[in-house]
Write a protein that holds these residues in place. Structure first.
Motif, PDB file in Angstrom:
ATOM      1  N   PHE A 149       5.956  -8.131   1.549  1.00 44.72           N
ATOM      2  CA  PHE A 149       5.059  -7.023   0.890  1.00 44.72           C
ATOM      3  C   PHE A 149       5.768  -5.674   1.587  1.00 44.72           C
ATOM      4  O   PHE A 149       5.905  -4.515   0.817  1.00 44.72           O
ATOM      5  CB  PHE A 149       3.563  -7.081   0.968  1.00 44.72           C
ATOM      6  CG  PHE A 149       2.887  -5.710   0.374  1.00 44.72           C
ATOM      7  CD1 PHE A 149       2.690  -5.585  -0.890  1.00 44.72           C
ATOM      8  CD2 PHE A 149       2.411  -4.812   1.245  1.00 44.72           C
ATOM      9  CE1 PHE A 149       2.115  -4.593  -1.574  1.00 44.72           C
ATOM     10  CE2 PHE A 149       1.716  -3.831   0.838  1.00 44.72           C
ATOM     11  CZ  PHE A 149       1.763  -3.600  -0.800  1.00 44.72           C
ATOM     12  N   TYR A 150       5.401  -5.684   2.635  1.00 45.28           N
ATOM     13  CA  TYR A 150       5.918  -4.701   3.565  1.00 45.28           C
ATOM     14  C   TYR A 150       7.358  -4.296   3.565  1.00 45.28           C
ATOM     15  O   TYR A 150       7.859  -3.185   3.202  1.00 45.28           O
ATOM     16  CB  TYR A 150       5.726  -4.641   4.934  1.00 45.28           C
ATOM     17  CG  TYR A 150       4.178  -4.808   5.425  1.00 45.28           C
ATOM     18  CD1 TYR A 150       3.295  -3.804   5.028  1.00 45.28           C
ATOM     19  CD2 TYR A 150       3.703  -5.768   6.404  1.00 45.28           C
ATOM     20  CE1 TYR A 150       2.080  -3.921   5.363  1.00 45.28           C
ATOM     21  CE2 TYR A 150       2.474  -5.861   6.736  1.00 45.28           C
ATOM     22  CZ  TYR A 150       1.454  -4.750   6.089  1.00 45.28           C
ATOM     23  OH  TYR A 150       0.111  -4.847   6.497  1.00 45.28           O
ATOM     24  N   GLN A 151       8.232  -5.341   3.537  1.00 46.93           N
ATOM     25  CA  GLN A 151       9.771  -5.172   3.693  1.00 46.93           C
ATOM     26  C   GLN A 151      10.385  -4.595   2.187  1.00 46.93           C
ATOM     27  O   GLN A 151      11.150  -4.062   1.877  1.00 46.93           O
ATOM     28  CB  GLN A 151      10.443  -6.425   4.132  1.00 46.93           C
ATOM     29  CG  GLN A 151      11.925  -6.382   4.331  1.00 46.93           C
ATOM     30  CD  GLN A 151      12.656  -6.972   3.031  1.00 46.93           C
ATOM     31  OE1 GLN A 151      11.927  -7.521   2.077  1.00 46.93           O
ATOM     32  NE2 GLN A 151      13.979  -6.738   2.925  1.00 46.93           N
ATOM     33  N   PRO A 185      -1.773  -4.022   1.790  1.00 47.10           N
ATOM     34  CA  PRO A 185      -2.102  -4.411   0.395  1.00 47.10           C
ATOM     35  C   PRO A 185      -3.482  -5.235   0.459  1.00 47.10           C
ATOM     36  O   PRO A 185      -4.246  -5.214   1.492  1.00 47.10           O
ATOM     37  CB  PRO A 185      -1.266  -5.717   0.463  1.00 47.10           C
ATOM     38  CG  PRO A 185      -0.918  -6.257   2.036  1.00 47.10           C
ATOM     39  CD  PRO A 185      -0.973  -4.594   2.780  1.00 47.10           C
ATOM     40  N   ARG A 186      -4.055  -5.335  -0.626  1.00 47.55           N
ATOM     41  CA  ARG A 186      -5.412  -6.213  -0.859  1.00 47.55           C
ATOM     42  C   ARG A 186      -4.753  -7.560  -1.279  1.00 47.55           C
ATOM     43  O   ARG A 186      -3.743  -7.702  -2.034  1.00 47.55           O
ATOM     44  CB  ARG A 186      -6.127  -5.497  -2.022  1.00 47.55           C
ATOM     45  CG  ARG A 186      -6.685  -4.422  -1.737  1.00 47.55           C
ATOM     46  CD  ARG A 186      -7.767  -3.993  -2.847  1.00 47.55           C
ATOM     47  NE  ARG A 186      -8.902  -4.847  -3.082  1.00 47.55           N
ATOM     48  CZ  ARG A 186      -8.929  -5.217  -4.396  1.00 47.55           C
ATOM     49  NH1 ARG A 186      -8.380  -5.185  -5.215  1.00 47.55           N
ATOM     50  NH2 ARG A 186     -10.126  -6.253  -4.225  1.00 47.55           N
ATOM     51  N   ALA A 229      -4.922 -10.734 -10.524  1.00 42.62           N
ATOM     52  CA  ALA A 229      -3.990  -9.920 -10.665  1.00 42.62           C
ATOM     53  C   ALA A 229      -4.379  -8.305 -10.242  1.00 42.62           C
ATOM     54  O   ALA A 229      -3.650  -7.264 -10.156  1.00 42.62           O
ATOM     55  CB  ALA A 229      -3.466  -9.817 -12.116  1.00 42.62           C
ATOM     56  N   GLU A 230      -5.598  -8.459  -9.583  1.00 44.74           N
ATOM     57  CA  GLU A 230      -6.043  -7.076  -9.347  1.00 44.74           C
ATOM     58  C   GLU A 230      -5.876  -6.689  -7.635  1.00 44.74           C
ATOM     59  O   GLU A 230      -6.101  -5.664  -7.233  1.00 44.74           O
ATOM     60  CB  GLU A 230      -7.583  -6.953  -9.475  1.00 44.74           C
ATOM     61  CG  GLU A 230      -8.113  -6.995 -10.825  1.00 44.74           C
ATOM     62  CD  GLU A 230      -9.684  -7.143 -11.012  1.00 44.74           C
ATOM     63  OE1 GLU A 230     -10.257  -7.283 -10.102  1.00 44.74           O
ATOM     64  OE2 GLU A 230     -10.050  -7.080 -12.040  1.00 44.74           O
ATOM     65  N   LYS A 257       0.171  -4.642 -13.022  1.00 46.71           N
ATOM     66  CA  LYS A 257       0.633  -3.597 -12.414  1.00 46.71           C
ATOM     67  C   LYS A 257       0.394  -3.407 -10.822  1.00 46.71           C
ATOM     68  O   LYS A 257       0.837  -2.847 -10.049  1.00 46.71           O
ATOM     69  CB  LYS A 257      -0.104  -2.328 -12.790  1.00 46.71           C
ATOM     70  CG  LYS A 257       0.177  -2.023 -14.436  1.00 46.71           C
ATOM     71  CD  LYS A 257      -0.610  -0.770 -14.901  1.00 46.71           C
ATOM     72  CE  LYS A 257      -0.249  -0.493 -16.351  1.00 46.71           C
ATOM     73  NZ  LYS A 257      -0.949   0.627 -16.798  1.00 46.71           N
ATOM     74  N   ASN A 258      -0.460  -4.483 -10.401  1.00 44.85           N
ATOM     75  CA  ASN A 258      -0.810  -4.453  -8.910  1.00 44.85           C
ATOM     76  C   ASN A 258      -0.095  -5.783  -8.206  1.00 44.85           C
ATOM     77  O   ASN A 258       0.499  -5.791  -7.221  1.00 44.85           O
ATOM     78  CB  ASN A 258      -2.427  -4.777  -8.726  1.00 44.85           C
ATOM     79  CG  ASN A 258      -3.076  -3.631  -9.401  1.00 44.85           C
ATOM     80  OD1 ASN A 258      -2.580  -2.338  -9.318  1.00 44.85           O
ATOM     81  ND2 ASN A 258      -4.176  -3.714  -9.975  1.00 44.85           N
TER      82      ASN A 258
END
Length: 349
Positions: A149-151, A185-186, A229-230, A257-258
């Motif tokens: 996610f970060y990369q 992120p969540r 998906a949220e 979208k998330n």
């Protein structure tokens, strides 16, 4: 009764773990039993460490010539072959949920009159597994998902995975990518109360990730769940034993979208029990993520091998008391009988 355990070489690529550490091999030897160890340059513990505690070091695949009463101990699947299996094998076979190739493996045991004790089906009187890598699978699955996610925000492909000498090395890699990221992120973990889920939560807690924790109560009504998906990251830590409605579907993800990363730690894509039916094959260390439905999915089936020392020590400590029971009580020990009953059920069906 004196038992002989043969710790065979692992053949799965990048597998450095072992179900039996030198320290625990010593306990078995001191109890009056024999431990032979096939030489293996990739194993996290050196041959010399086993030799120092009294193990006999033997050539690769020498187990084939050993007495049929020997217990052949491994972790992952045997290499594909066709010769009959006549020994008593202990390893994760991945053959009891309809996975690809399960009939061929079972047929080899039937032809050789051998027996298989699947590590996944060693359970106590409460049907709880007595030895599992669950914590480390969840830990590494969450770690690599978070790292990606970060990369990912650097707009570069995720590099091939590698094993780390310890947790600090893995955390350092994630921290370096986090520094390049613009936000946290969540995440959501399904199966959060189990060993696997607790391992995933440990990583997210360490990096201050807001995490939704779901387990049986939140999922018992049946999916699919649009709430997944949220979130930005979804880590699946549920070991399925029965078929349930899928957790997430292509239809839900059509307007997504998330959600950008799924870490499918349970990783059983070829089984009809798979609760994430949006992909059809495992991913590899060389390319750990596959693109599907507008997101990236991690489905490596030996994630704990990224931390081979910690995960091996933990697993071996859990397993060794039961190996000693097997050596002294034989296959009538309830834990081993449970695994053998599973094998017999499927080999005769």
């Amino acid at each position: 009764m004196k038992a002989t355990f043969i710790l065979r070489k692992e053949f799965k690529a990048f597998e450095r773990r072992t179900p039996l550490t030198p320290a625990n091999a010593k306990k078995i030897i001191e109890a009056g039993h024999s431990v032979k160890v096939e030489t293996c340059p990739d194993r996290i513990f050196k041959d010399s460490e086993y030799q120092e505690v009294g193990c006999e070091i033997t050539p690769i695949e020498s187990w084939k010539q050993e007495d049929e009463r020997s217990f052949i101990l491994g972790l992952k699947e045997l290499p594909l072959d066709s010769f009959p299996l006549k020994h008593r094998h202990i390893y994760f076979a991945h053959i009891f949920k309809g996975q690809d190739g399960h009939k061929e493996v079972l047929n080899r045991y039937i032809q050789g009159n051998g027996q298989h004790f699947d590590l996944e089906y060693l359970v106590d009187e409460n049907s709880r597994r007595v030895a599992a890598f669950g914590k480390w699978a969840g830990f590494v699955g969450a770690a690599i998902s978070l790292d990606r996610f970060y990369q990912k925000q650097l707009n570069t492909p995720y590099p091939a995975m590698k094993s780390f000498e310890d947790i600090n090395g893995l955390y350092s890699q994630i921290s370096s990518h986090k520094e390049e990221s613009t936000r946290n992120p969540r995440a959501i973990i399904i199966g959060a109360k189990g060993r696997c889920g607790s391992g995933a939560k440990e990583v997210f807690d360490h990096f201050g990730v807001e995490t939704t924790l779901w387990d049986y109560e939140e999922t018992k009504a049946g999916g699919p769940f649009k709430e997944i998906a949220e979130h930005d990251i979804f880590v699946n830590c549920v070991l399925m034993t029965t078929k349930v409605p899928p957790f997430i579907t292509k239809d839900i993800l059509a307007g997504n979208k998330n959600l950008s990363i799924i870490g499918d730690v349970s990783c059983d894509p070829t089984s009809n029990l798979n609760p994430i039916p949006i992909y059809d094959d495992i991913t590899s260390w060389e390319k750990p993520f596959v693109e599907t439905c507008g997101l990236e999915l991690l489905a490596v089936d030996n994630l704990p091998s990224l931390l081979p020392r910690e995960s091996s020590v933990d697993f071996s400590d859990q397993l060794t008391p039961h190996l000693l029971n097997l050596a002294t009580k034989g296959i009538e020990d309830p834990v081993w009988k449970a695994a053998l009953d599973t094998f017999n059920k499927f080999s005769k069906s």
